[in-house]
Design an enzyme around this catalytic site. Structure first.
Site, short mmCIF file in Angstrom:
data_model
loop_
_atom_site.label_atom_id
_atom_site.label_comp_id
_atom_site.label_asym_id
_atom_site.label_seq_id
_atom_site.Cartn_x
_atom_site.Cartn_y
_atom_site.Cartn_z
N PRO A 265 46.25 37.73 32.44
CA PRO A 265 47.29 38.77 32.44
C PRO A 265 48.55 38.29 33.16
CG PRO A 265 45.17 39.72 32.99
CD PRO A 265 44.96 38.24 32.90
N CYS A 266 49.69 38.58 32.56
CA CYS A 266 50.93 37.95 33.04
C CYS A 266 51.74 38.82 33.99
CB CYS A 266 51.80 37.57 31.85
SG CYS A 266 52.34 39.00 30.87
#
Length: 410
Positions: free
Chosen positions: A120-121
């Site tokens: 997840p960024c």
């Protein structure tokens, strides 16, 4: 079968990255994903690929055209191997041993050739850091690359692909990215990265992503050079054949309204059937529709974005005229869309349809097309879940080119 190239997809989401690799001929052993609805999407898509290999895709089309329940579809055409291969468990800590055990059973003593995925960024993104008072310093997601590395250590793939946002390079003045690369190198991998533009892969949006690729030291592998799509296409080519929509209108299954376009044919977006699913738009309150209309006219006439301070007083709902002043954004019909992100699941203000005759935000299918998902790709979980999965995805067209170039060398 001896030449099968097996892969694991970590932090899979709805499977945009995986779709590109499967289409290129790679064999998915497992997908690991925390979001249950995304896992449902993955399972549905894996059954599609199974039916496609058996020349039985009509059974899949019967399901997505609502002639069959999902329960019946999975019961008749799914199997335990597919359902077991979609692992709905958070990566990290003691969970990893459970995930390893499940993957080992699926592998049946075969080898993993490739690991793909992008943690997840939010912890690396500029928007995420700006919104968090600690600038994401204490966010555990900063260190998910170490969990990714544990899979590299266990399965020693020949190659891995790590995709993420550009903010990864600048997070903590580059410390995270530097530490990450050092960490991967200690495990025996050479690596390199580039910043790729999604439009170079045929995706009709301005999306910049880091593509980090690692390969075992001492192997005859080089960072690929990707073929660039030179033709220029515009978003108009993925909107013109779809039925007109009103806000809140549900076209779960509908016929195409107009002939196909060169883009839809060339990139196999409109693929194989004479109907389209999930062409559904979210409902909007009257005030938002008035704002949308102002934004659309301003964009189409002057190519100017609507700024919140410029709104008539009666349409304003708060006094903060300095933060997020560009929250209303019209998609550029004559060029490329701006970046599709998961926030589209919360509201459509940033993805307004570019036509005063259809004052609304994008439909699920339109958003999926901007991300280059083929029309026969079905997102489980309803409208909001579909938008979130689409916004979080790697565009399949981009993934497919990466996969093909890696396959050439493997």
């Amino acid at each position: 079968m001896k030449n099968k190239l097996n892969f694991i997809d970590l932090f899979s989401g709805a499977g945009g990255l995986s779709e590109g690799f499967i289409t290129a001929g790679f064999n998915p052993i497992a997908h690991v994903e925390i979001d249950k609805k995304a896992c449902d999407t993955l399972e549905t898509r894996l059954v599609y690929h199974k039916l496609k290999s058996e020349n039985k895709t009509q059974n899949y089309y019967d399901y997505i055209s609502e002639k069959m329940t999902r329960e019946d579809f999975l019961k008749k055409f799914g199997n335990s191997e597919i359902s077991n291969s979609v692992i709905n468990i958070p990566i990290g800590g003691k969970n990893n041993d459970v995930i390893f055990s499940k993957i080992d059973k699926l592998l049946k003593k075969e080898k993993i050739d490739l690991i793909i995925g992008g943690p997840p960024c939010q912890a690396y993104s500029l928007v995420g850091r700006n919104r968090d008072k600690d600038r994401m310093k204490n966010d555990s997601r900063n260190f998910l690359y170490k969990e990714y590395a544990k899979f590299l250590k266990k399965y020693t793939p020949k190659v891995f692909v790590f995709e993420n946002v550009m903010g990864l390079i600048t997070a903590e003045e580059g410390t995270y990215f530097k530490n990450m690369r050092t960490y991967f190198k200690r495990l025996g991998y050479e690596l390199d990265f580039t910043i790729q533009k999604s439009e170079h892969f045929g995706v009709l949006q301005k999306r910049r992503r880091i593509i980090l690729i690692g390969w075992q030291k001492g192997t005859d592998f080089n960072y690929p050079e990707f073929d660039k799509v030179n033709e220029e296409y515009a978003v108009s080519q993925i909107l013109s054949d779809l039925k007109k929509l009103k806000p809140g209108e549900l076209n779960n299954v509908t016929k195409y309204a107009n002939p196909t376009t060169e883009y839809l044919e060339k990139f196999e977006i409109r693929n194989g059937v004479d109907f389209v699913t999930q062409h559904v738009a979210r409902p909007n309150i009257e005030r938002d529709l008035k704002i949308y209309k102002i934004a659309i006219k301003k964009w189409l006439k002057k190519s100017e974005r609507l700024r919140y301070p410029d709104l008539p007083t009666e349409l304003k709902t708060h006094k903060n005229e300095k933060s997020f002043v560009d929250r209303y954004k019209v998609v550029d019909i004559n060029g490329l869309s701006h970046t599709m992100v998961a926030h589209i699941a919360k509201d459509g203000h940033h993805y307004i349809y570019p036509d005063t005759k259809q004052v609304r935000s994008l439909s699920v299918r339109e958003a999926a097309r901007i991300q280059s998902f083929p029309d026969n790709f079905f997102f489980e979980g309803g409208r909001t879940a579909a938008f979130r999965q689409i916004g979080n995805a790697v565009p399949p067209l981009m993934a497919n080119e990466i996969a093909k170039k890696i396959k050439e060398q493997l």
